[in-house]
Motif scaffolding. Structure first.
Motif, PDB file in Angstrom:
ATOM      1  N   LEU A 436       0.825  -1.207   0.000  1.00  0.00           N
ATOM      2  CA  LEU A 436       0.000   0.000   0.000  1.00  0.00           C
ATOM      3  C   LEU A 436       0.859   1.257   0.000  1.00  0.00           C
ATOM      4  CD1 LEU A 436      -2.804   1.369   0.286  1.00  0.00           C
ATOM      5  CD2 LEU A 436      -2.541   1.126   2.773  1.00  0.00           C
ATOM      6  N   PHE A 437       1.942   1.234   0.800  1.00  0.00           N
ATOM      7  CA  PHE A 437       2.823   2.400   0.890  1.00  0.00           C
ATOM      8  C   PHE A 437       4.112   2.221   0.098  1.00  0.00           C
ATOM      9  CE2 PHE A 437       0.705   2.025   5.151  1.00  0.00           C
ATOM     10  CZ  PHE A 437      -0.221   3.030   4.930  1.00  0.00           C
ATOM     11  N   ASN A 438       4.255   1.075  -0.577  1.00  0.00           N
ATOM     12  CA  ASN A 438       5.484   0.763  -1.301  1.00  0.00           C
ATOM     13  C   ASN A 438       6.685   0.834  -0.361  1.00  0.00           C
ATOM     14  OD1 ASN A 438       7.055   0.037  -3.500  1.00  0.00           O
ATOM     15  ND2 ASN A 438       7.404   2.172  -4.115  1.00  0.00           N
ATOM     16  N   ILE A 439       6.562   0.155   0.760  1.00  0.00           N
ATOM     17  CA  ILE A 439       7.556   0.216   1.821  1.00  0.00           C
ATOM     18  C   ILE A 439       8.110  -1.177   2.087  1.00  0.00           C
ATOM     19  CG2 ILE A 439       7.846   0.513   4.324  1.00  0.00           C
ATOM     20  CD1 ILE A 439       5.911   2.867   4.130  1.00  0.00           C
ATOM     21  N   GLN A 440       9.411  -1.272   2.180  1.00  0.00           N
ATOM     22  CA  GLN A 440      10.090  -2.431   2.737  1.00  0.00           C
ATOM     23  C   GLN A 440      10.964  -1.911   3.863  1.00  0.00           C
ATOM     24  OE1 GLN A 440      12.007  -4.311  -0.682  1.00  0.00           O
ATOM     25  NE2 GLN A 440      10.418  -5.868  -0.674  1.00  0.00           N
ATOM     26  N   GLY A 441      10.393  -1.914   5.050  1.00  0.00           N
ATOM     27  CA  GLY A 441      11.063  -1.272   6.154  1.00  0.00           C
ATOM     28  C   GLY A 441      11.123  -2.129   7.397  1.00  0.00           C
ATOM     29  N   LEU A 442      11.169  -1.458   8.541  1.00  0.00           N
ATOM     30  CA  LEU A 442      11.319  -2.111   9.829  1.00  0.00           C
ATOM     31  C   LEU A 442      10.273  -1.610  10.804  1.00  0.00           C
ATOM     32  CD1 LEU A 442      15.179  -1.927  10.428  1.00  0.00           C
ATOM     33  CD2 LEU A 442      13.858  -4.014  10.021  1.00  0.00           C
ATOM     34  N   LYS A 443       9.910  -2.482  11.715  1.00  0.00           N
ATOM     35  CA  LYS A 443       9.073  -2.114  12.847  1.00  0.00           C
ATOM     36  C   LYS A 443       9.828  -2.488  14.110  1.00  0.00           C
ATOM     37  CE  LYS A 443       5.386  -4.565  13.954  1.00  0.00           C
ATOM     38  NZ  LYS A 443       4.020  -5.137  13.993  1.00  0.00           N
ATOM     39  N   LEU A 500       9.814   2.406  10.389  1.00  0.00           N
ATOM     40  CA  LEU A 500      10.878   3.011   9.601  1.00  0.00           C
ATOM     41  C   LEU A 500      10.812   2.555   8.156  1.00  0.00           C
ATOM     42  CD1 LEU A 500      13.905   2.540  12.045  1.00  0.00           C
ATOM     43  CD2 LEU A 500      12.492   4.579  11.747  1.00  0.00           C
ATOM     44  N   ASN A 501      11.088   3.485   7.268  1.00  0.00           N
ATOM     45  CA  ASN A 501      11.121   3.190   5.837  1.00  0.00           C
ATOM     46  C   ASN A 501      12.542   2.838   5.411  1.00  0.00           C
ATOM     47  OD1 ASN A 501      10.443   2.930   3.168  1.00  0.00           O
ATOM     48  ND2 ASN A 501      10.444   5.123   2.751  1.00  0.00           N
ATOM     49  N   THR A 502      13.127   1.876   6.104  1.00  0.00           N
ATOM     50  CA  THR A 502      14.452   1.367   5.757  1.00  0.00           C
ATOM     51  C   THR A 502      14.581  -0.032   6.320  1.00  0.00           C
ATOM     52  OG1 THR A 502      16.857   1.688   5.965  1.00  0.00           O
ATOM     53  CG2 THR A 502      15.492   2.366   7.842  1.00  0.00           C
ATOM     54  N   SER A 503      15.384  -0.848   5.686  1.00  0.00           N
ATOM     55  CA  SER A 503      15.659  -2.188   6.194  1.00  0.00           C
ATOM     56  C   SER A 503      17.004  -2.240   6.916  1.00  0.00           C
ATOM     57  CB  SER A 503      15.643  -3.207   5.052  1.00  0.00           C
ATOM     58  OG  SER A 503      16.538  -2.805   4.021  1.00  0.00           O
ATOM     59  N   ALA A 504      17.678  -1.091   7.052  1.00  0.00           N
ATOM     60  CA  ALA A 504      18.972  -1.023   7.733  1.00  0.00           C
ATOM     61  C   ALA A 504      18.750  -1.038   9.241  1.00  0.00           C
ATOM     62  CB  ALA A 504      19.725   0.228   7.307  1.00  0.00           C
ATOM     63  N   THR A 505      19.039  -2.168   9.871  1.00  0.00           N
ATOM     64  CA  THR A 505      18.665  -2.362  11.268  1.00  0.00           C
ATOM     65  C   THR A 505      19.407  -1.440  12.228  1.00  0.00           C
ATOM     66  OG1 THR A 505      20.288  -4.154  11.462  1.00  0.00           O
ATOM     67  CG2 THR A 505      18.029  -4.755  10.885  1.00  0.00           C
ATOM     68  N   PRO A 735       3.014   8.292   3.507  1.00  0.00           N
ATOM     69  CA  PRO A 735       2.709   9.572   2.846  1.00  0.00           C
ATOM     70  C   PRO A 735       1.279   9.643   2.317  1.00  0.00           C
ATOM     71  CG  PRO A 735       3.766   8.095   1.306  1.00  0.00           C
ATOM     72  CD  PRO A 735       3.583   7.318   2.569  1.00  0.00           C
ATOM     73  N   MET A 736       0.368   8.904   2.922  1.00  0.00           N
ATOM     74  CA  MET A 736      -0.984   8.802   2.404  1.00  0.00           C
ATOM     75  C   MET A 736      -1.820  10.023   2.812  1.00  0.00           C
ATOM     76  SD  MET A 736      -0.627   6.026   0.745  1.00  0.00           S
ATOM     77  CE  MET A 736      -2.282   5.483   0.317  1.00  0.00           C
ATOM     78  N   TYR A 737      -3.081   9.990   2.420  1.00  0.00           N
ATOM     79  CA  TYR A 737      -4.001  11.107   2.600  1.00  0.00           C
ATOM     80  C   TYR A 737      -4.180  11.456   4.081  1.00  0.00           C
ATOM     81  CZ  TYR A 737      -8.388  13.721   2.673  1.00  0.00           C
ATOM     82  OH  TYR A 737      -9.348  14.666   2.914  1.00  0.00           O
ATOM     83  N   ALA A 738      -4.224  12.758   4.372  1.00  0.00           N
ATOM     84  CA  ALA A 738      -4.510  13.289   5.711  1.00  0.00           C
ATOM     85  C   ALA A 738      -3.546  12.748   6.757  1.00  0.00           C
ATOM     86  CB  ALA A 738      -5.951  13.006   6.109  1.00  0.00           C
ATOM     87  N   SER A 739      -2.297  12.498   6.381  1.00  0.00           N
ATOM     88  CA  SER A 739      -1.337  11.920   7.326  1.00  0.00           C
ATOM     89  C   SER A 739      -1.026  12.861   8.481  1.00  0.00           C
ATOM     90  CB  SER A 739      -0.038  11.553   6.601  1.00  0.00           C
ATOM     91  OG  SER A 739       0.564  12.705   6.037  1.00  0.00           O
ATOM     92  N   GLU A 740      -1.266  14.165   8.296  1.00  0.00           N
ATOM     93  CA  GLU A 740      -1.001  15.104   9.392  1.00  0.00           C
ATOM     94  C   GLU A 740      -1.942  14.875  10.572  1.00  0.00           C
ATOM     95  OE1 GLU A 740      -4.157  16.906   6.841  1.00  0.00           O
ATOM     96  OE2 GLU A 740      -2.234  15.900   6.471  1.00  0.00           O
TER      97      GLU A 740
END
Length: 769
Positions: A436-443, A500-505, A735-740
């Motif tokens: 949905l967000f085109n993200i390959q990141g970390l939680k 995080l929008n990164t896979s760098a741990t 970065p989706m709609y109304a993210s603020e």
């Protein structure tokens, strides 16, 4: 339980010993009453003032004659190899690349493109003993230590101790060449393809660095001895080419038009820099893979170091990278700088109990917690020399030594570079992948202690951490890692999750380090309508003046510091004088310093969400910030005998442990299960030392057991929770709609959208306590 040890950190004049047995000296940390920090630009004046008793602690000493003066005067001179390496970079490509559009593109780089030739250079090059002798001749016995790896032993678990160390072995070097097909005919060295090796190989050196040892010439002499005299060949002559610094950088990192060059890198305690230096994706203009390594197996190891989630796999990958670097030899290592400090050892009395730290030296948090005057186990001030006086102490604009003393990270790093719990009691990393967000990141899910206070008496909460991570967007210095920040979610009052929008741990460490720089009650502009928290000089304004327009309830009975610059560190900022360039940092005192009454600290960590009327697991966590033996006066293990957990005044657990907890270590005991109704509950944890009927430390945590629909954590599902969800209605994360307007707590369904389903979930539990 880990055995105690002396840390091998290069030359140390004052050796620390860790005996066993005896009883713990239950003194709080820090032991000092405070620090007086003063700036002075002239290092010779600094030395004279130290000898006159006007300074007690001199960091980053670089002049050999000053070190020798202090040493012969009976003072402590302590050093440790720094996170730094100087090296010769070797061009491993077949040809100079064409992508930078330079006229020398396509020049053949043979024989350097032969792996065996680079291996022979390493074995024929300087040995550790020769490097040591060259260092002694140039620097004296202080300034540097010989290098043999890009992941040096001061990186602790990441360093592979099993890699051979080549050097000054001409026989082995010639054997390597022969095994690869090199041969000599009529005093000419031929490559395996039958082509004579180049007549001349250039080593680029920095022409303006006249103060630096001439390593390039020393290495060239060694290699010329090998080829000219040992092999008796007329080609392969090594010539040093002095060049200005900017031209060297252009040739090495833009055009990649070089044979060999001399340079130095600043490293850090994580080997993620290996990606920049050697990953094939970094071989393009103005990136750092100057040798041009291109190996898919090598890349996979580096990617595991940077992105892997299993610590043991990451460490093994680091070992494999070092093995591959030994096999391919893109770097020839020379030396590491040494971080030296001078500490008062006499006239009129001596400081004691400093702690060396790998890659850092003795000027670190552990030393400033443990150090004390020899004649008194606690109390007194230490006069510290600041190399430069910071013009701005605002945490958003500057990082500096003063800020390091008054602030703390969520975690602590042991002297041998292991992570241990601190304010965060633990964290888990897992992939966060979303089409949905085109993200390959970390939680990252982080478990917090909730019995900690800011230096002005306000409690430290997960709201502070979430606010700080959002507030950092105002400051460019955080941009290198904050660019990966998506959002954070408060799961409960002890748990916060970072996306995080990164896979760098290793990026998580940047967020852990900066999480407590901006207490919400100080920097939130909504709480200070008359202030500009981004630009106002908080270090210059009294706390009372700063808080004059504060709209929340103030802490009761807090002894406030002198300025509005507050943290959770061991020291407070009481005075900052820009005219005399002096700062006074008194000890952070009880109840706001969680290590104030003993170096042993206990905490309770909940392993999941504290849901009511369901089984919830928790564990007892114990930290040792540096216990000392009463009889010997040395740092020593604390023998933990048992702990007790009381819940709402009733004993829930009595557990015998019989555990020897070493200084600068932690332990997490077996979990316990409890089932409690909704609402607030008091958890008290007491830890007992062997032979001591009184607890060595006690903590009480107020814990909320509530359902997820209690969005605002007031232990009641009501109209306020619906209002919170309504304010975020229709929003999604950046970065989706109304993210603020996005509020992760209101996304009860976990679909990254606050909609009618979330409000319905709250309404269905309306009135629940």
């Amino acid at each position: 339980m880990r055995p105690t040890s002396v840390f091998g950190l290069g030359l140390i004049f004052c050796i620390l010993v860790f005996p066993t047995g005896g009883f713990t000296e239950n003194l709080g940390v820090p032991r000092l009453e405070g620090i007086i920090a003063e700036a002075e630009w002239d290092r010779d004046i600094v030395r004279n003032r130290f000898l006159a008793g006007e300074f007690d602690f001199l960091p980053n000493m670089i002049y050999v004659y000053n070190l020798e003066t202090l040493n012969t005067s009976g003072h402590h001179i302590l050093g440790a190899a720094d996170f730094h390496v100087c090296y010769l970079g070797v061009n491993c490509r077949d040809y100079v690349p064409e992508d930078a559009g330079q006229p020398d593109a396509g020049r053949s780089l043979a024989p350097l493109n032969f792996t065996a030739f680079r291996q022979a250079l390493a074995w024929a090059g300087l040995s550790l003993a020769q490097k040591e002798q060259f260092i002694q001749n140039w620097f004296g016995p202080y300034r540097a230590t010989p290098a043999y790896s890009i992941v040096p032993d001061q990186l602790g678990v990441w360093h592979n101790p099993n890699i051979p160390i080549p050097g000054n072995n001409f026989t082995e070097a010639w054997q390597i060449l022969q095994n690869a097909g090199f041969y000599i005919d009529n005093n000419v060295l031929y490559q395996p393809n039958g082509i004579p090796a180049r007549a001349q190989i250039i080593i680029m050196d920095i022409d303006s660095a006249i103060w630096m040892p001439n390593w390039a010439s020393r290495c060239a002499d060694q290699w010329n001895d090998f080829f000219d005299y040992y092999l008796n060949v007329t080609n392969c002559n090594f010539v040093v080419h002095p060049i200005d610094f900017n031209s060297l950088l252009n040739n090495a990192f833009v055009y990649r038009n070089f044979d060999i060059y001399y340079l130095c890198w600043g490293l850090n305690r994580y080997p993620d820099y290996l990606f920049d230096f050697f990953h094939s994706s970094q071989d393009f203009p103005w990136r750092y893979n100057s040798p041009g390594l291109n190996d898919t197996e090598f890349d996979s190891y580096i990617e595991t170091i940077v992105e892997g989630l299993d610590p043991s796999e990451k460490i093994q990958a680091s070992y494999e990278v070092q093995r591959k670097l030994y096999e391919t030899m893109p770097y020839i290592y020379l030396y590491h700088r040494t971080a030296w400090a001078g500490i008062r050892g006499s006239d009129p009395e001596s400081l004691a109990n400093f702690v060396p730290m790998a890659g850092v030296g003795v000027d670190n948090d552990w030393t400033w917690n443990q150090m004390h005057w020899e004649s008194q186990p606690e109390g007194g001030y230490v006069k510290y020399w600041l190399e430069t006086f910071p013009s701005n102490l605002h945490p958003g604009w500057k990082t500096h030594w003063i800020l390091n003393r008054i602030s703390d990270s969520l975690i602590a790093v042991t002297p041998d570079l292991r992570d241990i719990p601190w304010i965060a009691l633990g964290w888990e990393l897992e992939p966060f992948n979303s089409s949905l967000f085109n993200i390959q990141g970390l939680k990252a899910t982080i478990k917090m202690r909730n019995d900690l206070y800011w230096q002005d008496g306000f409690p430290v909460t997960v709201e502070d951490i979430k606010f700080a991570w959002n507030f950092m967007k105002h400051f460019p210095r955080f941009e290198p890692f904050h660019q990966y920040y998506l959002w954070s979610r408060i799961d409960d009052l002890q748990t916060i999750t970072l996306y995080l929008n990164t896979s760098a741990t290793f990026t998580i460490y940047d967020f852990l380090d900066a999480a407590l720089l901006f207490p919400k009650h100080i920097y939130d502009p909504d709480l200070h309508p008359a202030r500009d928290p981004v630009n106002d000089p908080v270090w210059m304004i009294s706390w009372d003046d700063w808080m004059a327009d504060h709209t929340e309830v103030m802490p009761v009975g807090a002894s406030f510091p002198y300025t509005a610059l507050v943290g959770v560190g061991s020291y407070c900022l009481a005075n900052y004088d820009n005219i005399t360039e002096t700062a006074i940092l008194p000890r952070n005192s009880e109840p706001h310093d969680f290590f104030d009454d003993a170096p042993i600290e206990v905490a309770i960590k909940f392993l999941g969400r504290t849901c009511p009327a369901s089984d919830v697991e928790y564990v007892a966590v114990v930290l040792n910030a540096g216990t000392k033996n009463n009889a010997t006066g040395e740092l020593d293990s604390c023998i933990l005998e048992s702990y007790v957990v009381e819940v709402d005044g009733v004993v829930d657990v009595v557990q015998t442990v019989s555990y020897a907890l070493d200084p600068f270590d932690s332990v997490e005991f077996n979990s316990h299960t409890i089932n409690l109704p909704a609402g607030w509950h008091n958890f008290t944890l007491l830890i007992y030392e062997q032979g001591n009927p009184q607890p060595i430390d006690v903590t009480t945590q107020l814990v909320l057991f509530s359902i997820r629909e209690d969005v605002n954590f007031d232990s009641f599902v009501g109209i306020d929770d619906i209002v919170v969800a309504a304010e975020a209605f229709g929003s999604s994360p950046p970065p989706m709609y109304a993210s603020e307007r996005w509020n992760a707590q209101a996304d009860l369904t976990g679909d990254f959208y606050v909609g009618i389903d979330d409000i319905v979930d709250i309404a269905e539990d309306f009135g629940t306590t």
